[in-house]
Design a protein around this motif. Structure first.
Motif, PDB file in Angstrom:
ATOM      1  N   GLY A  56       0.828  -1.200   0.000  1.00 28.87           N
ATOM      2  CA  GLY A  56       0.000   0.000   0.000  1.00 28.87           C
ATOM      3  C   GLY A  56       0.860   1.246   0.000  1.00 28.87           C
ATOM      4  O   GLY A  56       2.092   1.166   0.146  1.00 28.87           O
ATOM      5  N   GLY A  57       0.188   2.389  -0.128  1.00 31.33           N
ATOM      6  CA  GLY A  57       0.896   3.667  -0.067  1.00 31.33           C
ATOM      7  C   GLY A  57       1.404   3.927   1.341  1.00 31.33           C
ATOM      8  O   GLY A  57       2.471   4.528   1.527  1.00 31.33           O
ATOM      9  N   SER A  58       0.637   3.497   2.335  1.00 35.40           N
ATOM     10  CA  SER A  58       1.059   3.712   3.727  1.00 35.40           C
ATOM     11  C   SER A  58       2.299   2.894   4.029  1.00 35.40           C
ATOM     12  O   SER A  58       3.238   3.395   4.664  1.00 35.40           O
ATOM     13  CB  SER A  58      -0.050   3.306   4.705  1.00 35.40           C
ATOM     14  N   THR A  81      -2.980  16.990   4.172  1.00 31.74           N
ATOM     15  CA  THR A  81      -2.722  15.719   3.498  1.00 31.74           C
ATOM     16  C   THR A  81      -3.571  14.640   4.133  1.00 31.74           C
ATOM     17  O   THR A  81      -4.283  14.884   5.117  1.00 31.74           O
ATOM     18  CB  THR A  81      -1.223  15.339   3.539  1.00 31.74           C
ATOM     19  N   PHE A  82      -3.493  13.450   3.562  1.00 36.60           N
ATOM     20  CA  PHE A  82      -4.185  12.302   4.125  1.00 36.60           C
ATOM     21  C   PHE A  82      -3.444  11.876   5.393  1.00 36.60           C
ATOM     22  O   PHE A  82      -2.217  11.984   5.469  1.00 36.60           O
ATOM     23  CB  PHE A  82      -4.195  11.175   3.088  1.00 36.60           C
ATOM     24  N   GLY A 190      -2.353  -1.634  -2.860  1.00 33.31           N
ATOM     25  CA  GLY A 190      -0.994  -1.636  -3.393  1.00 33.31           C
ATOM     26  C   GLY A 190      -0.352  -0.274  -3.316  1.00 33.31           C
ATOM     27  O   GLY A 190      -1.016   0.735  -3.077  1.00 33.31           O
ATOM     28  N   TYR A 312      -8.185  18.566   1.687  1.00 34.19           N
ATOM     29  CA  TYR A 312      -8.950  17.635   2.490  1.00 34.19           C
ATOM     30  C   TYR A 312     -10.048  18.371   3.238  1.00 34.19           C
ATOM     31  O   TYR A 312      -9.961  19.570   3.423  1.00 34.19           O
ATOM     32  CB  TYR A 312      -8.013  16.896   3.442  1.00 34.19           C
TER      33      TYR A 312
END
Ligand code: PLP
Length: 370
Positions: A56-58, A81-82, A190, A312
């Motif tokens: 994942g991105g995390s 940001t997230f 992913g 956001y």
């Protein structure tokens, strides 16, 4: 709850099913040839940099934090940001310092970075909000390299975007991506990490796979985790990469329609890069000072306009998990309060885009004061 539509054309599905068959036959379900192929396809669109696929991105950000040994150091991150941009570093021992953004792009500026850094700062993380790269990227990158600070891009929004022909993710030491289903392309779950450093690339691979010295040994040299991508996800991801350009081209067409049809509304602007190319992951409209966002949003929804989530709605420093932070980030608050995202997708039909524009125009005509 509605899910964002995922576009996997029939032809691609046929190929994906066939390759899944081959994958089952091979018995190789993780870190095999389909992951290699996915990584190569990403490398091809990222200046041939070295790429690893992650779960994942995390996890891409977590691996970055560990490989750059940021634990105990300050890391400057935009509040706009997230949440994962910040949490992935905090979880691994870094001290996150939230920085302000500019009012226009909602991104870090050299000035906001300079305000946030301390003698203990080891990295700066830039986020390309909505897929648009702010020109400040160059100044921040230079500032970081002059001061021995790592420059990281959380480019989860921006695969396929570029500035001066430099692709998002390749400006600094490390770039990370996400292929979560809401992103410009997806692999289900992913992510990926790109770098031009052979040394970092090797380290990323170790952290991705339980800190193992190499794939076939059981000798552990680092505290990693299971941050691998499965072959099934890599198959999907590869076919999505092949669609990226046509997705972006279609989005460009949709944006042109919106711009043309909404040009008479004085209260809003579609945020557009001055230099370079957006992947149009989001179509952000900026609202003039006089407009009350919440009221406008209500009116738009009442009129049948589809709004996507903002980028956001609540910046990190205003999230409940950080509720004790006493920081004042006025531009971040301003950006939050003065934008909305309109509906856009890689297969939106033209009639629908025109229809959305008509509904938006009607909303503005019908409301005397917003
Ligand atoms: C989506 C996203 C992430 C996290 O990616 P996952 O694949 O969901 O782990 C991180 N940063 C930003 C800016 C994102 O938009």
């Amino acid at each position: 709850m509605s899910f964002k539509k995922v576009i996997v054309p029939t032809e691609d599905r046929q190929k994906i099913y066939r390759e899944m068959d081959q994958m089952f036959d091979s018995g190789m379900l993780t870190l095999g040839r389909y992951t290699d192929r996915f990584e190569e396809s990403l490398s091809n669109i990222l200046l041939d940099q070295k790429v690893i696929a992650t779960s994942g991105g995390s996890s891409a950000l977590e691996i970055t934090c560990l490989a750059l040994e940021l634990s105990g150091f300050d890391v400057v991150i935009p509040s706009n940001t997230f949440i994962a941009s910040a949490v992935s570093f905090i979880r691994n021992g870094a001290n996150v310092i939230f920085a302000d953004c500019d009012k226009h792009y909602g991104a870090l500026t050299l000035e906001s970075v300079k305000k946030a850094i301390t003698p203990n700062t080891k990295a700066v993380v830039m986020v390309h909000i909505g897929g648009i790269i702010s020109p400040e990227v160059i100044k921040i990158k230079e500032f970081c390299s002059d001061n021995d600070i790592y420059f990281i891009e959380d480019a989860a929004h921006a695969l396929g975007s570029s500035f001066d022909n430099i692709p998002a993710g390749t400006f600094g030491d490390v770039g990370t991506f996400s292929f979560y289903p809401t992103k410009i392309i997806t692999s289900g779950e992913g992510g990926a990490i790109t770098t031009d450093s052979e040394k970092l690339h090797e380290k990323f691979k170790i952290f991705r796979d339980q800190g193992k010295r190499d794939f076939s040994s059981n000798i552990h040299t680092h505290f990693g985790s299971n941050w691998r991508l499965s072959e099934a996800h890599a198959i999907i991801g590869y076919h999505q990469v092949q669609r990226l350009n046509s997705f972006i081209q279609h989005r460009e067409l949709i944006v042109t329609i919106y711009k043309d049809k909404l040009s008479d509304i004085p209260h809003i602007d579609i945020l557009t890069p001055e230099i370079g190319k957006s992947n149009w992951y989001k179509m952000i409209i900026q609202l003039k000072d006089s407009i009350n966002k919440d009221k406008l949003k209500k009116e738009l929804l009442k009129n049948g306009v589809k709004c996507e989530g903002e980028v956001y709605q609540l910046p990190c420093h205003r999230q409940p998990i950080f509720n004790n932070l006493e920081i004042n980030l006025p531009n971040t608050d301003y950006f939050t309060d003065h934008h909305l995202c309109l509906s856009i997708s890689s297969d939106m039909n033209i009639e629908e885009a025109i229809n959305q524009c008509n509904l938006i125009n009607n909303t503005f005509k019908g409301v005397a004061t917003l």
